[in-house]
Design an enzyme around this catalytic site. Structure first.
Site, PDB file in Angstrom:
ATOM      1  N   ASP A   1     -11.704 -17.923   2.923  1.00 24.11           N
ATOM      2  CA  ASP A   1     -11.455 -16.463   2.608  1.00 24.11           C
ATOM      3  C   ASP A   1     -11.014 -16.167   0.865  1.00 24.11           C
ATOM      4  OD1 ASP A   1     -10.703 -13.911   3.252  1.00 24.11           O
ATOM      5  OD2 ASP A   1      -8.426 -14.495   3.433  1.00 24.11           O
TER       6      ASP A   1
ATOM      7  N   MET B   1      -2.518 -11.494   8.122  1.00 23.78           N
ATOM      8  CA  MET B   1      -2.368 -12.776   8.794  1.00 23.78           C
ATOM      9  C   MET B   1      -0.612 -13.124   8.414  1.00 23.78           C
ATOM     10  SD  MET B   1      -5.303 -15.110   7.534  1.00 23.78           S
ATOM     11  CE  MET B   1      -5.162 -14.650   5.854  1.00 23.78           C
TER      12      MET B   1
ATOM     13  N   GLY C   1       5.196  -9.930  -0.323  1.00 22.84           N
ATOM     14  CA  GLY C   1       4.115  -9.432  -0.030  1.00 22.84           C
ATOM     15  C   GLY C   1       3.585  -9.489   1.515  1.00 22.84           C
TER      16      GLY C   1
END
Length: 341
Positions: A136, A23, A19
């Site tokens: 987040d 960031m 993935g």
């Protein structure tokens, strides 16, 4: 960013890429010393190249590594500030993200939404007590392990970015739909910022739609700033007054009007779940993810039976001497949870 597959970072062999985001890139790797599978999150160069980001990552890695909760992804290792690549090593989760589950398997049910958010709030409460704010919270940062255990991820990475959530080119990182008003406006951030994002997820899981949407990110942010959203009961008639009140409080524009701690939200969710015949445990969540269709069908019957029992109890004549049916109904009504203000 060139792939690191086939290379080695210290004692970690990079096996494959699993993935990537704004960031970091996430790889599956092998710890050659302990012979175990791990996830390695390598920061993008534009973030790892800044001294402040690397120093902050170190602080967060040290802090988050001390957290021990069944619903928080465990950190095993950190690269150190002097390494060429800046990375975190965590447990490897076989499963899918909540985002993937929502897109492929989810059937909106208010009780199920409350059950899942209850587990995430329990994890957040544990982190908040250690002074850690995630910043987040969103479905992409929740993993569903193959055995049904939820894992909240990226505490260590989320806090190395600026509170405006902007990259050097001015593009938004991640989805703006889960950002709290103070995160957008550059105001002070604390644990209540996470609780707003949790409220967004609760609304989404209960109704199947996001509370804040628009034709572009700027329109979404404008609606969040004004706390404008359609009442969840209008989107999904299954959402009752009690859950709607919980959502309203979590999504209050001003932090002072929201839940002040994750524990406060946990308690309201537990009371709500108890009223609809559901036990707020990880085991209950595991049962759902093991066989979701069967679970939802049974859940509908359980909720219906619980609500019928409550209705019958509210209308049943009192048996105590000298107590009228009217006073019994009044007592039953006052015993129900009031709408959070």
């Amino acid at each position: 960013m060139p792939t690191l597959v086939g290379t080695k970072l210290d004692k970690y062999e990079i096996q494959s890429e699993v993935g990537h985001g704004g960031m970091a890139v996430v790889y599956r790797g092998i710890d050659t010393v302990l012979s175990r599978e791990v996830a390695i999150k390598v920061l993008h160069p534009h973030m790892a190249g800044r001294e402040e980001s690397r120093a902050r990552l170190r602080r967060e890695a040290i802090t988050v590594a001390k957290l021990r909760h069944e619903n928080i992804l465990e950190i095993y290792d950190y690269s150190g500030e002097s390494e060429a690549e800046s990375y975190l090593v965590t447990e490897f989760i076989h499963g899918m993200t909540m985002r993937e589950w929502l897109d492929t398997r989810w059937r909106p049910r208010p009780a199920l939404a409350a059950l899942i958010i209850h587990r995430l709030c329990a994890a957040l409460g544990h982190a908040h007590k250690s002074g850690i704010v995630h910043r987040d919270i969103k479905p992409e940062n929740v993993m569903i392990r193959s055995d049904g255990c939820l894992k909240l991820m990226d505490f260590g990475i989320a806090q190395i970015i600026d509170h405006q959530k902007l990259t050097m080119t001015g593009q938004l990182l991640g989805s703006p739909a889960y950002m709290a008003p103070e995160l957008i406006n550059g105001k002070p951030i604390d644990s209540r910022t996470d609780l707003f994002a949790v409220g967004v997820m609760l609304y989404q899981l209960a109704t199947g739609e996001l509370p804040f949407s628009g034709r572009n990110p700027h329109e979404v942010l404008a609606r969040i700033a004004e706390a404008e959203y359609t009442r969840p009961s209008i989107i999904c008639s299954l959402v009752d007054d009690e859950l709607e009140a919980i959502i309203d409080r979590a999504l209050a524009r001003e932090p002072e009007q929201r839940y002040q701690t994750a524990d406060d939200l946990v308690r309201d969710l537990e009371r709500y779940l108890e009223e609809v015949g559901v036990t707020a445990t990880q085991e209950e969540v595991t049962t759902y993810f093991t066989d979701p269709d069967r679970y939802v069908d049974q859940l509908d019957k359980r909720v219906c039976n619980a609500l019928m029992t409550r209705a019958e109890g509210a209308t049943r004549p009192a048996t105590a001497p000298g107590r009228s049916a009217c006073s019994a109904a009044s007592s039953s009504s006052s015993a129900t949870r009031s709408r959070p203000s």
